[in-house]
Design a protein around this motif. Structure first.
Motif, PDB file in Angstrom:
ATOM      1  N   LEU A 290      37.024  53.402  36.223  1.00 57.35           N
ATOM      2  CA  LEU A 290      37.219  54.739  35.667  1.00 57.35           C
ATOM      3  C   LEU A 290      38.346  54.789  34.639  1.00 57.35           C
ATOM      4  O   LEU A 290      38.493  55.783  33.926  1.00 57.35           O
ATOM      5  N   SER A 291      39.125  53.719  34.561  1.00 58.43           N
ATOM      6  CA  SER A 291      40.225  53.697  33.611  1.00 58.43           C
ATOM      7  C   SER A 291      39.712  53.626  32.179  1.00 58.43           C
ATOM      8  O   SER A 291      38.780  52.874  31.869  1.00 58.43           O
ATOM      9  N   GLU A 292      40.318  54.404  31.290  1.00 55.53           N
ATOM     10  CA  GLU A 292      39.864  54.455  29.896  1.00 55.53           C
ATOM     11  C   GLU A 292      40.138  53.153  29.148  1.00 55.53           C
ATOM     12  O   GLU A 292      39.493  52.862  28.150  1.00 55.53           O
ATOM     13  N   ASP A 293      41.100  52.352  29.625  1.00 54.62           N
ATOM     14  CA  ASP A 293      41.419  51.105  28.937  1.00 54.62           C
ATOM     15  C   ASP A 293      40.892  49.871  29.667  1.00 54.62           C
ATOM     16  O   ASP A 293      41.360  48.762  29.445  1.00 54.62           O
ATOM     17  N   ASN A 294      39.913  50.048  30.544  1.00 56.23           N
ATOM     18  CA  ASN A 294      39.350  48.910  31.277  1.00 56.23           C
ATOM     19  C   ASN A 294      38.626  47.956  30.326  1.00 56.23           C
ATOM     20  O   ASN A 294      37.762  48.369  29.554  1.00 56.23           O
ATOM     21  N   GLN A 295      38.973  46.669  30.371  1.00 60.27           N
ATOM     22  CA  GLN A 295      38.345  45.644  29.550  1.00 60.27           C
ATOM     23  C   GLN A 295      37.603  44.611  30.399  1.00 60.27           C
ATOM     24  O   GLN A 295      37.113  43.613  29.868  1.00 60.27           O
ATOM     25  N   HIS A 296      37.518  44.835  31.714  1.00 57.96           N
ATOM     26  CA  HIS A 296      36.916  43.850  32.613  1.00 57.96           C
ATOM     27  C   HIS A 296      35.434  44.156  32.830  1.00 57.96           C
ATOM     28  O   HIS A 296      35.033  45.316  32.915  1.00 57.96           O
ATOM     29  N   SER A 297      34.645  43.096  32.944  1.00 53.97           N
ATOM     30  CA  SER A 297      33.243  43.271  33.301  1.00 53.97           C
ATOM     31  C   SER A 297      33.128  43.547  34.797  1.00 53.97           C
ATOM     32  O   SER A 297      34.037  43.238  35.576  1.00 53.97           O
ATOM     33  N   ILE A 298      31.999  44.117  35.203  1.00 54.16           N
ATOM     34  CA  ILE A 298      31.777  44.407  36.622  1.00 54.16           C
ATOM     35  C   ILE A 298      31.788  43.111  37.437  1.00 54.16           C
ATOM     36  O   ILE A 298      32.405  43.039  38.504  1.00 54.16           O
ATOM     37  N   ALA A 299      31.148  42.065  36.926  1.00 57.90           N
ATOM     38  CA  ALA A 299      31.067  40.797  37.659  1.00 57.90           C
ATOM     39  C   ALA A 299      32.449  40.179  37.853  1.00 57.90           C
ATOM     40  O   ALA A 299      32.769  39.674  38.940  1.00 57.90           O
ATOM     41  N   ASP A 300      33.278  40.216  36.804  1.00 54.73           N
ATOM     42  CA  ASP A 300      34.621  39.646  36.919  1.00 54.73           C
ATOM     43  C   ASP A 300      35.475  40.444  37.908  1.00 54.73           C
ATOM     44  O   ASP A 300      36.226  39.873  38.697  1.00 54.73           O
ATOM     45  N   LEU A 301      35.377  41.763  37.855  1.00 55.99           N
ATOM     46  CA  LEU A 301      36.129  42.584  38.804  1.00 55.99           C
ATOM     47  C   LEU A 301      35.704  42.291  40.236  1.00 55.99           C
ATOM     48  O   LEU A 301      36.546  42.169  41.134  1.00 55.99           O
ATOM     49  N   ALA A 302      34.396  42.175  40.453  1.00 53.03           N
ATOM     50  CA  ALA A 302      33.897  41.908  41.799  1.00 53.03           C
ATOM     51  C   ALA A 302      34.469  40.597  42.329  1.00 53.03           C
ATOM     52  O   ALA A 302      34.974  40.536  43.459  1.00 53.03           O
ATOM     53  N   LEU A 303      34.414  39.547  41.532  1.00 50.70           N
ATOM     54  CA  LEU A 303      34.914  38.253  41.972  1.00 50.70           C
ATOM     55  C   LEU A 303      36.424  38.285  42.171  1.00 50.70           C
ATOM     56  O   LEU A 303      36.950  37.738  43.153  1.00 50.70           O
TER      57      LEU A 303
END
Length: 348
Positions: A290-303
């Motif tokens: 939900l962060s406006e400055d998020n640069q991470h992919s969903i897969a990377d965040l999950a791992l």
């Protein structure tokens, strides 16, 4: 009893993978690593079978298929513990005892046993090396190492544990014949990715076995102890910003055993420590998405937060929040700019 000579395998944490197809019952018996065993065929017809194996982080995972009724004389070697189970309706027997649905068969090394398996039979197995795993994860005093019976009794947790272990083995092996579906977790993964996944996977095994132990040996803990453990973990997360990825870490933070940790959360918080820390990590991932400055992919965040399979992560996320991670990103703007309605005052 004279056994056929088996393959030798080291107990390092390196990834070792082997899949073999056999057309003779003796060849099948020789294929399984870390075992001494002999198979006799007791139903008519040509034999066929396969053995799919993977060694990772001190745990030897395997799935075995055999198409004929077999009498298996078995003995696991070298300070190992075997756990075996099947999800099929046709049931095996161990030492002439029926194995009920959801039960997990178990034998330590050096103790012979007999296994009778029906035709067209899939069996999952784990062979856990006592010396290659963290002793705090599955130590020498862990009850399963001392278990003298041939199988764990059916309990509230055991069918769930059997299914979750089968799902984990399916993820690792990616076998198309698996009852839980074909998903491969480690294909085409870099050594760095495998190294990152190894402690998560072995901790998952230990966590599931701890749940079985919890159901086998329930005791009470005081309300003060339960609250202290939960508070210690909550404050650690708030103060450090780090989310523990394993039960071992939670035990170190709260200075209690794995079993006590389980008791505290079940009795004091109403959920298992696994579910609690998983929900904490899912909530943090949601905040990042939900962060406006998020640069991470969903897969990377999950791992990064300890979810080693994207489909499983998506299922947990949707179950908790009622939407997928992708839907969260698509609707993020609505969360940043909520619409507030104000009721018009009613005239007196």
């Amino acid at each position: 009893m004279t056994f056929l000579k088996q393959h030798q395998v080291n107990t390092t944490s390196a990834l070792e993978r082997c899949k073999s197809f056999t057309f003779d019952v003796n060849q099948q018996a020789e294929s399984l690593r870390q075992w001494e065993q002999r198979y006799n065929q007791h139903s008519n017809g040509l034999f066929s079978g396969y053995l799919d194996e993977l060694t990772l982080g001190g745990v030897h995972f395997f799935e075995e298929f055999t198409n004929r009724t077999l009498q298996q004389q078995c003995c696991v070697k070298d300070d190992n513990l075997w756990l075996g189970f099947s999800l099929q309706t046709q049931r095996p027997k161990i030492n002439n005892s029926d194995v009920l649905a959801g039960q997990i068969m178990t034998r330590p090394s050096g103790i012979e046993f007999e296994l009778i398996t029906p035709p067209d039979f899939h069996i999952y197995g784990l062979v856990i090396n006592k010396h290659s795993l963290d002793t705090e994860m599955i130590g020498a005093d862990y009850d399963l190492w001392q278990n003298k019976s041939t199988h764990l009794q059916v309990s509230k947790a055991t069918p769930y544990v059997s299914y979750e272990l089968a799902k984990l083995i399916s993820l690792l092996l990616g076998n198309n014949n698996s009852p839980t579906g074909s998903m491969h977790l480690l294909d085409n993964k870099t050594p760095e990715r495998v190294k990152h996944l190894t402690p998560l996977i072995t901790s998952k095994v230990a966590d599931l076995l701890t749940q079985t132990e919890y159901q086998q040996h329930q005791v009470s803990v005081s309300q003060q102890t339960a609250q202290r453990v939960i508070t210690d973990i909550t404050e650690y997360i708030q103060e450090t910003g780090n989310y523990p990825l394993t039960i071992t870490e939670l035990c170190q933070i709260s200075n209690v055993s794995r079993r006590t940790l389980q008791y505290c959360f079940e009795q004091g918080f109403g959920v298992s420590p696994i579910q609690y820390i998983r929900d904490c990590r899912l909530n943090e991932i949601r905040r990042v998405l939900l962060s406006e400055d998020n640069q991470h992919s969903i897969a990377d965040l999950a791992l990064n937060f300890g979810f080693f399979h994207i489909s499983t992560f998506n299922a947990y996320y949707k179950e908790l929040f009622g939407e997928t991670p992708t839907q969260t990103i698509q609707r993020a703007g609505h969360y940043h700019h909520p619409v507030i309605s104000q009721a018009t005052p009613t005239a007196l």
